[in-house]
Design an enzyme around this catalytic site. Structure first.
Site, short mmCIF file in Angstrom:
data_model
loop_
_atom_site.label_atom_id
_atom_site.label_comp_id
_atom_site.label_asym_id
_atom_site.label_seq_id
_atom_site.Cartn_x
_atom_site.Cartn_y
_atom_site.Cartn_z
N GLN A 1 40.02 45.22 31.93
CA GLN A 1 38.59 45.82 32.48
C GLN A 1 38.25 46.75 31.83
O GLN A 1 37.20 47.14 31.55
CB GLN A 1 38.85 45.93 34.06
CG GLN A 1 38.95 44.80 35.11
CD GLN A 1 37.46 43.93 34.99
OE1 GLN A 1 36.37 44.46 34.58
NE2 GLN A 1 37.62 42.92 35.41
N ASN B 1 40.00 45.79 38.62
CA ASN B 1 38.87 44.88 38.62
C ASN B 1 37.84 44.70 39.85
O ASN B 1 36.92 44.18 39.68
CB ASN B 1 39.46 43.53 38.29
CG ASN B 1 40.77 43.27 39.30
OD1 ASN B 1 41.54 43.79 39.10
ND2 ASN B 1 40.45 42.13 39.96
N CYS C 1 39.71 35.81 42.12
CA CYS C 1 40.84 34.99 42.70
C CYS C 1 40.90 35.13 44.11
O CYS C 1 41.44 34.25 44.77
CB CYS C 1 41.96 35.36 41.94
SG CYS C 1 41.76 36.03 40.35
N THR D 1 49.27 26.75 17.09
CA THR D 1 48.30 26.74 16.32
C THR D 1 47.35 27.91 16.73
O THR D 1 46.83 27.52 17.86
CB THR D 1 47.47 25.45 15.63
OG1 THR D 1 48.69 24.43 15.17
CG2 THR D 1 46.49 25.62 15.05
N HIS E 1 37.09 37.26 27.14
CA HIS E 1 35.97 36.95 27.96
C HIS E 1 35.28 37.91 28.91
O HIS E 1 34.23 37.97 29.39
CB HIS E 1 35.82 35.60 28.73
CG HIS E 1 36.76 35.64 29.95
ND1 HIS E 1 36.59 35.63 31.11
CD2 HIS E 1 38.23 35.74 30.36
CE1 HIS E 1 37.48 35.79 32.28
NE2 HIS E 1 38.30 35.74 31.55
N GLY F 1 44.05 37.19 29.66
CA GLY F 1 44.68 38.07 30.41
C GLY F 1 45.93 37.76 31.20
O GLY F 1 46.88 38.50 31.36
N THR F 2 45.51 36.56 31.86
CA THR F 2 46.79 36.16 32.56
C THR F 2 48.28 35.85 32.14
O THR F 2 49.08 36.48 32.31
CB THR F 2 46.47 34.69 33.31
OG1 THR F 2 45.04 35.21 34.23
CG2 THR F 2 47.57 34.44 34.20
#
Ligand SMILES: *Cc1c(COP(=O)(O)O)cnc(C)c1O
Length: 390
Positions: free
Chosen positions: A178, A150, A320, A236, A200, A70-71
């Site tokens: 989210q 979030n 965070c 890759t 994730h 996501g970042t």
């Protein structure tokens, strides 16, 4: 009993996802760019993943790019778009309640000649559309507003935002990390040009995500190398991760919503029986799995530590910001005072939670708040109000 209620931070990988990934690590592990059969088998998994996730958000396979999470997706959407389109203007609009992955890249752009406007939210956490419209000028090139928040789970009116941007011919990015699988996403219907996803948060693996880039939208890549992901994201491909992401998305898409919502409502009802507590964010336009609650006269950190002692895992805000004592920027944007924002806890549920876990959690939160308030110096004058908690 161990109760994991921090699914906004990350989720358990589904066992089926893990099985499929294992196969791609030790059986079908070829490089998708290789010309032999080992490579071709892997390439098939890559193509299948792209097709499945594209279908879920209603885009074309040529518009979906796999990326490290996501970042990176938020960063590449915003900075990549800004740099590729700076001849058209230097103004970006975002909101005060975005994830740090959006806010930090906007701040970075501000140091490099871009101007960023931060739109406020109402007391329920919904974007002020009038302010958004007013901020648009002839230098505006991009609007980035998240789909679901979030911290407080608020779902933004992105179809309306998409329409505003389309009418003004401005690109629209949304962070849907989210909301994905919990709320229907249709990039065509919502007029979205750029959209960020992460595996994730939806029972997939960490370190993989996607960026949807509408046909015709130009993005300057961060990395240079091979031709993977049409040179937008060379390197890759992480096939086990990508395929794990796809299976997680397919298996969880719009599933278990009612079950999770029922548990969520049970948790809300239970918490609201504790005096001096308040749910933050809209109850109506809200993710099925989010509860964000402020307790007066207590510190979020103390609540978290006490719950952790009882093996209940929650968060004090966004992951965070939880390492610092700075009040959450999202809660401040809602108009919550610094003092009250400190006693805030985020519970984020998943399909793996049970009714017993929620009952246990309500009981332990109640005991914790009662204990902390009795000890709290903030509470000297009001202690009698809480004696009935025992
Ligand atoms: C978790 C999260 C991100 C970051 O995703 P990563 O895959 O952890 O980099 C971005 N935006 C939102 C809304 C998130 O919840």
């Amino acid at each position: 009993m161990e109760v994991y209620l921090d699914n906004g931070a990350t989720t358990k990988v589904d066992l089926e996802v893990l099985d499929e990934m294992k196969n791609l690590f030790v059986e079908n592990y070829g490089n998708a760019s290789s010309l032999h059969d080992a490579g071709k088998n892997t390439k098939k998994k890559l193509d299948e993943s792209r097709k499945i996730i594209s279908d879920l958000i209603n885009c074309d396979v040529n518009e979906l790019f796999f990326i490290s999470g996501g970042t990176e997706s938020d960063n590449l959407a915003i900075k990549g778009y800004a740099l590729a389109n700076k001849d058209k203007g230097n103004h970006i609009i975002t909101s005060k309640v975005e994830h740090p992955a959006v806010l930090a890249i906007c701040e970075e752009l501000e140091k490099n000649g871009f101007r960023v406007s931060y739109i406020g939210v109402d007391k329920d956490g919904i974007i002020k559309l009038d302010q958004l419209k007013r901020e648009i000028n002839d230098k505006t090139i991009l609007v980035s507003i998240m789909h679901a928040n979030n911290e407080i789970g608020t779902i933004q009116p992105i179809e309306k935002i998409g329409k505003i941007c389309k009418d003004k011919k401005i690109a629209f990015h949304t962070d849907a990390v989210q909301s994905f699988t919990k709320v229907l996403i249709d990039v065509k219907k919502f007029n979205v040009d750029l959209l960020s996803l992460s595996a994730h948060k939806i029972h997939g693996p960490k370190g993989v995500g996607a960026l949807y880039v509408k046909k015709g939208i130009k993005i300057k890549p961060f990395f240079y190398g091979g031709g993977q992901e049409k040179k937008l994201r060379p390197g890759t491909e992480n096939i086990p991760g990508i395929y794990g992401f796809c299976i997680a998305a397919k298996n969880n898409h719009l599933k278990n919503i009612d079950k999770i919502k029922e548990l969520r409502n049970m948790l809300i009802d239970g918490l609201l029986t504790i005096p001096k507590c308040k749910i933050n964010g809209s109850l109506k336009n809200r993710l099925c799995n989010n509860v964000n609650v402020s307790f007066e006269f207590v510190e979020g950190e103390s609540i978290l530590i006490n719950l952790n002692f009882n093996k209940i895992f929650v968060s004090t805000g966004s992951a965070c910001s939880s390492k610092s004592l700075k009040p959450s920027h999202v809660l401040l944007a809602l108009g919550i005072t610094r003092k009250n924002s400190h006693g805030t806890i985020r519970f984020t549920l998943s399909k793996y939670n049970t009714k017993e876990e929620i009952e246990y959690t309500i009981q332990k939160v109640r005991e914790t708040i009662c204990k902390l308030r009795k000890m709290s110096p903030l509470n000297e004058n009001t202690i009698n109000e809480y004696n009935d908690l025992d």
